[in-house]
Enzyme design. Structure first.
Site, short mmCIF file in Angstrom:
data_model
loop_
_atom_site.label_atom_id
_atom_site.label_comp_id
_atom_site.label_asym_id
_atom_site.label_seq_id
_atom_site.Cartn_x
_atom_site.Cartn_y
_atom_site.Cartn_z
N THR A 170 -21.18 20.39 19.27
CA THR A 170 -20.43 19.37 20.01
C THR A 170 -20.27 19.74 21.48
OG1 THR A 170 -18.21 18.42 20.19
CG2 THR A 170 -18.32 20.57 19.19
N ASP A 171 -20.04 18.72 22.31
CA ASP A 171 -19.76 18.98 23.73
C ASP A 171 -18.37 19.58 23.93
OD1 ASP A 171 -18.20 16.73 23.16
OD2 ASP A 171 -19.01 15.48 24.77
N GLU A 172 -17.51 19.50 22.88
CA GLU A 172 -16.13 19.97 23.06
C GLU A 172 -16.04 21.47 23.29
OE1 GLU A 172 -13.10 18.37 20.60
OE2 GLU A 172 -14.03 16.41 20.48
N LYS A 228 -16.03 25.50 16.40
CA LYS A 228 -17.43 25.13 16.65
C LYS A 228 -18.06 26.10 17.66
CE LYS A 228 -19.59 22.11 15.33
NZ LYS A 228 -20.45 21.92 14.12
N TYR A 248 -10.37 22.96 16.51
CA TYR A 248 -11.70 22.46 16.12
C TYR A 248 -12.79 22.99 17.05
CZ TYR A 248 -15.72 19.31 16.17
OH TYR A 248 -17.01 18.81 16.20
N PHE A 260 -20.47 11.33 8.26
CA PHE A 260 -20.83 10.24 9.18
C PHE A 260 -22.23 10.45 9.78
CE2 PHE A 260 -20.17 9.19 13.90
CZ PHE A 260 -20.77 7.95 13.80
P1 NAD Z 1 -17.87 14.31 9.15
O1 NAD Z 1 -16.51 14.89 9.15
O2 NAD Z 1 -18.02 12.83 9.09
O3 NAD Z 1 -18.73 14.91 7.94
C1 NAD Z 1 -18.74 16.27 7.64
C2 NAD Z 1 -19.45 16.43 6.31
O4 NAD Z 1 -19.45 17.84 5.98
C3 NAD Z 1 -18.74 15.73 5.13
O5 NAD Z 1 -19.68 15.04 4.37
C4 NAD Z 1 -18.11 16.85 4.35
O6 NAD Z 1 -17.99 16.58 2.96
C5 NAD Z 1 -19.07 18.00 4.63
N1 NAD Z 1 -18.44 19.32 4.48
C6 NAD Z 1 -17.24 19.73 4.98
N2 NAD Z 1 -16.99 20.98 4.61
C7 NAD Z 1 -18.06 21.39 3.87
C8 NAD Z 1 -18.39 22.61 3.23
N3 NAD Z 1 -17.57 23.67 3.24
N4 NAD Z 1 -19.57 22.69 2.59
C9 NAD Z 1 -20.42 21.61 2.55
N5 NAD Z 1 -20.14 20.45 3.12
C10 NAD Z 1 -18.98 20.33 3.78
O7 NAD Z 1 -18.58 14.90 10.43
P2 NAD Z 1 -19.58 14.22 11.48
O8 NAD Z 1 -18.78 13.48 12.48
O9 NAD Z 1 -20.66 13.55 10.75
O10 NAD Z 1 -20.15 15.53 12.21
C11 NAD Z 1 -21.28 16.22 11.69
C12 NAD Z 1 -21.58 17.40 12.59
O11 NAD Z 1 -21.85 16.94 13.91
C13 NAD Z 1 -20.41 18.40 12.71
O12 NAD Z 1 -20.95 19.69 12.74
C14 NAD Z 1 -19.77 18.04 14.04
O13 NAD Z 1 -19.13 19.17 14.61
C15 NAD Z 1 -20.97 17.58 14.84
N6 NAD Z 1 -20.69 16.59 15.90
C16 NAD Z 1 -19.99 15.45 15.63
C17 NAD Z 1 -19.78 14.52 16.64
C18 NAD Z 1 -19.06 13.22 16.39
O14 NAD Z 1 -18.80 12.47 17.35
N7 NAD Z 1 -18.74 12.85 15.16
C19 NAD Z 1 -20.29 14.76 17.93
C20 NAD Z 1 -20.98 15.96 18.16
C21 NAD Z 1 -21.19 16.86 17.14
O1 DAU Z 2 -17.06 15.03 21.68
C1 DAU Z 2 -17.59 15.15 20.38
C2 DAU Z 2 -16.46 15.15 19.38
O2 DAU Z 2 -16.00 13.80 19.31
C3 DAU Z 2 -16.85 15.66 18.00
O3 DAU Z 2 -17.22 17.00 18.10
C4 DAU Z 2 -15.67 15.51 17.03
O4 DAU Z 2 -16.05 15.92 15.73
C5 DAU Z 2 -15.28 14.05 17.00
O5 DAU Z 2 -14.16 13.86 16.16
C6 DAU Z 2 -14.95 13.56 18.41
O6 DAU Z 2 -13.73 14.19 18.90
P1 DAU Z 2 -12.62 13.38 19.71
O7 DAU Z 2 -11.33 14.09 19.59
O8 DAU Z 2 -13.10 13.03 21.07
O9 DAU Z 2 -12.64 12.00 18.83
P2 DAU Z 2 -11.47 11.07 18.33
O10 DAU Z 2 -12.11 9.82 17.82
O11 DAU Z 2 -10.50 11.77 17.44
O12 DAU Z 2 -10.70 10.71 19.69
C7 DAU Z 2 -11.38 10.09 20.76
C8 DAU Z 2 -10.38 9.92 21.90
O13 DAU Z 2 -9.41 8.94 21.48
C9 DAU Z 2 -9.59 11.18 22.20
O14 DAU Z 2 -9.35 11.22 23.60
C10 DAU Z 2 -8.28 10.99 21.45
C11 DAU Z 2 -8.09 9.49 21.47
N1 DAU Z 2 -7.40 8.90 20.31
C12 DAU Z 2 -7.82 9.23 19.06
C13 DAU Z 2 -7.21 8.71 17.95
C14 DAU Z 2 -7.65 9.09 16.55
C15 DAU Z 2 -6.38 7.99 20.51
O15 DAU Z 2 -6.02 7.65 21.65
N2 DAU Z 2 -5.76 7.46 19.40
C16 DAU Z 2 -6.13 7.80 18.13
O16 DAU Z 2 -5.48 7.29 17.17
#
Ligand code: NAD
Ligand code: DAU
Length: 355
Positions: free
Chosen positions: A132-134, A162, A158, A10
């Site tokens: 991540t902020d988590e 991280k 998770y 993503f």
């Molecule tokens: P995502 O799950 O959408 O994508 C992860 C990507 O990593 C995928 O394309 C997957 O194929 C690849 N991948 C997984 N395992 C792998 C491996 N062993 N070797 C090579 N590639 C591999 O994740 P995202 O939401 O795009 O997050 C990207 C980064 O940003 C992560 O490190 C995540 O912790 C961080 N992050 C995400 C969010 C969020 O809200 N999505 C917020 C803060 C930080």
């Molecule tokens: O804060 C950054 C993080 O945000 C990233 O590091 C993670 O990779 C990313 O997945 C995201 O984590 P969250 O757990 O916050 O995201 P998620 O979309 O899974 O959930 C957002 C909120 O919504 C959380 O409080 C759980 C809730 N939720 C989630 C799902 C999937 C629901 O209530 N129903 C659902 O079906």
């Protein structure tokens, strides 16, 4: 050239697309293409010689070392990870492997590569760790937002994985002098978001007339940032962030999950009305996520003060663009809802049951 890991996910695919739109510097994109990786996100780069895609694992030390020697990147932007909290609760093995071991393998390969560079290239080199902020844990309703000095208190498998990766990156800087920067960002949303996460799940389920599952009382709070604003911050930190520093990135935009889902329902009522009635009728409270963090909030003043970054989108503009993107890309949605996706949805929501 830069090496990006996880560039088919993503944030990674948004980052690669934005990078090549803003810069003329080629990208080597190393991605394993797990269920979350999707080359369909990068179709617009087909035939663009500035994008080299390599399907492979960040845990594969020989491959990582070969790519470094072959492409000689001036920076590594490390996004590859397992990222879904609910999946980490069901089975944490892949999270420990990719997020912890994968980061270790990458750091070691990069350290050897970096040490062999000439003085000027060594000085300019960066390892940018995207986190991540988590890792900071959960806030009470009146607590101040997370600053970079907030203690690490990860609560899910998770976030623990991280946090471990952040610590490794810090240690490789402190011990070996590797020039690292780390960013800790809040919840992203926008195009190419895999529909296992709250916002895209709510959009695709609402469009299909399916239940919109809200965990617990729906009052957990997240800070939401439009993904392209995160990508802009990553570019700035890579360019001008101070070596060894961490930067928190967020949207100053706290919302409860219920507010998020209701906003999506209202937008769909406007943009794709459903003859059966308002989309809010689909909201369904289900059992809570185990160990569910109550509130995240980011204090982004450091990156704003030092690097002049501000998000360009408000939540209102960003969520409207996002909903519109899903309406405009039904073929992308259909493609990602494969058998494996359907199996995850059946397992997760069959298991959580009603509230
Ligand atoms: P995502 O799950 O959408 O994508 C992860 C990507 O990593 C995928 O394309 C997957 O194929 C690849 N991948 C997984 N395992 C792998 C491996 N062993 N070797 C090579 N590639 C591999 O994740 P995202 O939401 O795009 O997050 C990207 C980064 O940003 C992560 O490190 C995540 O912790 C961080 N992050 C995400 C969010 C969020 O809200 N999505 C917020 C803060 C930080
Ligand atoms: O804060 C950054 C993080 O945000 C990233 O590091 C993670 O990779 C990313 O997945 C995201 O984590 P969250 O757990 O916050 O995201 P998620 O979309 O899974 O959930 C957002 C909120 O919504 C959380 O409080 C759980 C809730 N939720 C989630 C799902 C999937 C629901 O209530 N129903 C659902 O079906």
């Amino acid at each position: 050239m830069i090496l990006v890991t996880g560039g088919a996910g993503f944030i990674g695919s948004n980052f690669v697309l934005d990078w090549l739109a803003c810069r003329d510097e080629p990208v080597v994109n190393l991605d394993l293409l797990t269920y979350a990786g999707n080359l369909g996100n990068l179709v617009s780069l087909r035939g663009d010689s500035r994008h080299v895609f390599v399907q492979g694992d960040v845990c594969d030390a020989a491959l990582v070392r070969r790519l470094l020697v072959e492409y000689r990147p001036r920076a590594v932007v490390h996004l590859a990870a397992e990222t879904h909290v609910d999946r980490s609760i069901q089975d944490a093995a892949a999270f420990v492997r990719t997020n912890v071991t994968g980061t270790y393998v990458l750091l070691e390969a990069v350290r050897d590569y970096w040490q062999a560079l000439g003085a000027t290239e060594r000085e300019a080199f960066r390892f940018h760790h995207v986190s991540t902020d988590e890792v900071y844990g959960s806030l009470g309703p009146e607590d101040a937002p997370f600053t970079e000095h907030h203690p690490y208190q990860p609560n899910s498998p998770y976030s623990a994985s991280k946090a471990a990766s952040d610590h490794l990156v810090r240690a490789w800087h402190h011990t070996y002098g590797l020039p690292v920067v780390t960013t800790n960002c809040s919840n992203n949303y926008g195009p190419y978001h895999f529909p296992e996460k709250l916002i895209p799940l709510a959009i695709v389920n609402a469009l299909a007339g399916k239940p919109l599952p809200v965990y617990g009382d729906g009052l957990n709070v997240r800070d939401w940032l439009y993904v392209k604003d995160h990508c802009a911050a990553l570019r700035l930190v890579l360019e001008r962030g101070r070596v060894g520093q961490t930067y928190n990135i967020g949207g100053w935009n706290e919302k409860t999950n219920l507010e998020i889902v209701r906003t999506i329902c209202r937008l769909l009522d406007e943009l794709r009305p459903d003859a059966a009635g308002p989309h809010e009728r689909l909201i369904t409270f289900v059992a809570d996520r185990p160990g569910h963090d109550r509130r995240y909030a980011i204090d982004a003043s450091k990156v704003e003060r030092e690097l002049g970054w501000r998000p360009a989108e408000t939540f209102e503009t960003g969520i409207r663009k996002t909903v519109q993107w899903y309406l405009d890309h039904p073929e992308w949605v259909a493609q990602v809802q494969s058998g494996a996706y359907r199996q995850w949805i059946a397992t997760q929501y069959g298991r959580v049951g009603p509230a």
